[in-house]
Design an enzyme around this catalytic site. Structure first.
Site: not given
Length: 266
Positions: A72, A149, A198, A207, A210
């Site tokens: 994260c 992703h 997410e 994110c 991301g």
């Protein structure tokens, strides 16, 4: 009673618990209960800071649905602020080097991976321009930056029904570990707009991984040049990457308040 801090990175919010002195058994049901915004403390992700033999601290990350995930980016930027110094962090995605900067942190997120089985996908295909798509979305790219992703580059981000398409794509059988779904629009030579669904959390204000994955995919497709400003609903991140190198993410981190809770009640 146990202490916690409420923190966020661009509105992507966390309950951060220091388990270095007193270990806390974190189960999926307990993480889900703590993250509940109505009956718990409330957060997008629960962060457990512990000890590590090969780093300054370890970081475990639990999504709002209780699932444990590998990485994260926004939470990683909060760790130097939480610990009070620059730190090397052990995560399930590997070692991350986080350094405090004015108003936030800069993190070496490691090298991205592009092999289909590293994403992972259910079967082999090119991950730069995938031979798969959904409805009228263009063919996406896939990148693993510690977690998986998929990225769609669209002409008009505001026209995309991200709340409807996000969960459909997240749980598609093509992604055996599920996937974070990124919807991006190129708005300049080094500027992207981004909305992220997410995995395990849904739509969030920002994110970090991301933003990293999307910037990397855009650079690989020669849509932008780095460093790239990625504008999310919660604000901007700056992502720098060159082919063959590691990803550098820089952005804000904010401490909101400290509190106490009886973890046995969750």
């Amino acid at each position: 009673m146990g202490r916690f801090s409420k923190m966020h990175g661009l509105g992507n919010d966390f309950v951060v618990i220091d388990a270095r002195a007193h270990a806390l058994d974190m189960t999926e049901s307990r993480a889900r209960a703590i993250a509940d915004r109505h009956a718990g403390i409330g957060c997008d992700q629960l962060i457990l800071i512990g000890n590590a033999p090969d780093a300054d601290v370890s970081m475990q990350i639990f999504n709002a649905d209780g699932s444990e995930v590998e990485a994260c980016g926004n939470a990683t930027r909060c760790v130097p602020l939480f610990v009070g110094r620059d730190v090397l962090i052990r995560t399930r995605a590997g070692l991350l080097d986080a350094k405090a900067v004015d108003g936030g942190a800069s993190v070496d997120m490691g090298a991205p991976r592009f092999d289909w089985d590293a994403i992972p996908l259910a079967y082999a295909m090119d991950t730069l321009t995938m031979s798969a798509s959904w409805e009228d979305l263009p063919p996406p790219a896939a990148v693993n930056v510690g977690n998986p992703h998929i990225i769609f580059f669209v002409e008009d981000l505001d026209a995309v029904d991200t709340a409807r398409l996000g969960p459909i794509i997240e749980t598609d059988p093509l992604f055996p570990a599920r996937v974070n779904v990124n919807f991006a629009q190129v708005v300049g030579d080094n500027h992207l707009r981004l909305i992220v669904w997410e995995r395990g959390a849904g739509l969030t204000r920002a994110c970090g991984t991301g933003a990293c994955a999307t910037a990397v995919a855009a650079i690989r497709r020669k849509l932008v040049s780095g460093p790239v400003t990625v504008s999310l609903p919660g604000g901007d991140l700056v992502i720098d990457w060159a082919p063959g190198g590691t990803i550098r993410m820089t952005g804000p981190a904010t401490h909101v308040f400290d509190g106490e809770a009886d973890w046995s009640r969750f």
